[in-house]
Design an enzyme around this catalytic site. Structure first.
Site, PDB file in Angstrom:
ATOM      1  N   CYS A 102       0.873  -1.175   0.000  1.00 36.98           N
ATOM      2  CA  CYS A 102       0.000   0.000   0.000  1.00 36.98           C
ATOM      3  C   CYS A 102       0.909   1.223   0.000  1.00 36.98           C
ATOM      4  O   CYS A 102       1.780   1.339   0.869  1.00 36.98           O
ATOM      5  CB  CYS A 102      -0.854  -0.037   1.264  1.00 36.98           C
ATOM      6  N   CYS A 144      -1.229   4.194  -6.137  1.00 38.02           N
ATOM      7  CA  CYS A 144      -2.037   3.502  -5.129  1.00 38.02           C
ATOM      8  C   CYS A 144      -2.208   2.086  -5.661  1.00 38.02           C
ATOM      9  O   CYS A 144      -2.494   1.904  -6.853  1.00 38.02           O
ATOM     10  CB  CYS A 144      -3.383   4.208  -4.993  1.00 38.02           C
TER      11      CYS A 144
HETATM   12  N1  DGL Z   1      -4.035   0.686  -1.566  1.00 36.91           N
HETATM   13  C1  DGL Z   1      -3.727   1.859  -0.826  1.00 36.91           C
HETATM   14  C2  DGL Z   1      -2.534   2.609  -1.435  1.00 36.91           C
HETATM   15  O1  DGL Z   1      -1.761   2.045  -2.195  1.00 36.91           O
HETATM   16  C3  DGL Z   1      -4.805   2.865  -0.575  1.00 36.91           C
HETATM   17  C4  DGL Z   1      -6.211   2.471  -0.467  1.00 36.91           C
HETATM   18  C5  DGL Z   1      -6.880   3.064   0.763  1.00 36.91           C
HETATM   19  O2  DGL Z   1      -7.137   4.285   0.802  1.00 36.91           O
HETATM   20  O3  DGL Z   1      -7.090   2.278   1.674  1.00 36.91           O
HETATM   21  O4  DGL Z   1      -2.324   3.762  -1.126  1.00 36.91           O
END
Ligand code: DGL
Length: 241
Positions: free
Chosen positions: A80, A194
């Site tokens: 993430c 993201c």
């Molecule tokens: N998957 C997360 C990222 O790469 C963000 C998603 C979320 O806001 O939970 O930042």
């Protein structure tokens, strides 16, 4: 008598707020197909992108501690961007596991862009972070980075992986306003900053002009995981790939 000790299997813990980290998992699994994987969907705290730094740090420490009581693992991937940017440095001090994370591919975008206008799709926390500002100042001072925080896209990616059909009309609208407001013609490279967004790559490609190159950091992260596994963890700790 000499008893040869049986090697343990490499086990990687992958963590995200939801399905986004699966895009990382698929990339890493191609490089390390024989490893075991534990995947944590932190659905309870989803989305991470709007939560304060301290919350994210405490949350991830709590999750890693909880999982480590039940399972053995030798490497952690924070799959993430938001969580990596906010917590990686602290997690590395707190835990002795090798921990890697994912951050937006600013350096690669700078290499690829001709127009020097780069779109950065990421969560609000990522866009506002000091880490990103420093990265931009260091590598992209001759480019213009045009940020776009799109929580709707995170939700769409979740919906897609839960079997819903994605409305291209809705997606087109999400991008339309942003591109209209921001030098529509000049952006030639967009960073998916993201981990949820690569899950929508096909749809995003359908609604954006074909002249725009869309990139992410997933291959770089998978290479890093492979390197860590083969050159460090498996050599030093009698662990088998
Ligand atoms: N998957 C997360 C990222 O790469 C963000 C998603 C979320 O806001 O939970 O930042």
């Amino acid at each position: 008598m000499y008893l040869k000790r049986k090697k343990k299997q490499l086990t990687i813990l992958i963590l995200d707020s939801g399905v986004g980290g699966l895009s990382i998992f698929h990339e890493v699994k191609q490089k390390l197909p024989n490893a075991n994987y534990i995947y944590v969907f932190d659905n309870e705290a989803f989305p991470y992108g709007t939560k304060p730094k301290l919350f994210i740090i405490n949350r991830i420490i709590k999750i890693i501690n909880a999982i480590s009581k039940k399972h053995l693992f030798n490497m952690i991937i924070i799959a993430c961007n938001t969580a990596s940017i906010l917590s990686l440095a602290i997690l590395r001090k707190y835990f002795s596991y090798p921990i890697i994370g994912v951050t937006p591919a600013i350096k690669l975008a700078v290499k690829l862009t001709h127009s020097r206008f780069i779109g950065l799709l990421a969560t609000e926390s990522t866009i506002q972070s000091n880490y990103i500002h420093k990265l931009i100042n260091k590598y992209a001072q001759f480019c213009q980075i045009i940020p776009f925080s799109a929580p709707e896209l995170v939700n769409l990616a979740e919906a897609k992986l839960h079997g819903e059909k994605i409305s291209l009309f809705m997606l087109r609208n999400i991008f339309y306003v942003w591109l209209q407001n921001n030098n529509n013609i000049k952006i030639d490279t967009i960073i998916l900053g993201c981990t949820h967004f690569p899950l929508l790559r096909r749809e995003i490609e359908l609604v954006l002009p074909t002249s725009i190159t869309i990139i992410d950091s997933h291959q770089a992260l998978a290479k890093q995981a492979y390197w860590l596994a083969t050159k460090y963890i498996c050599l030093n700790k009698q662990i088998q790939l």
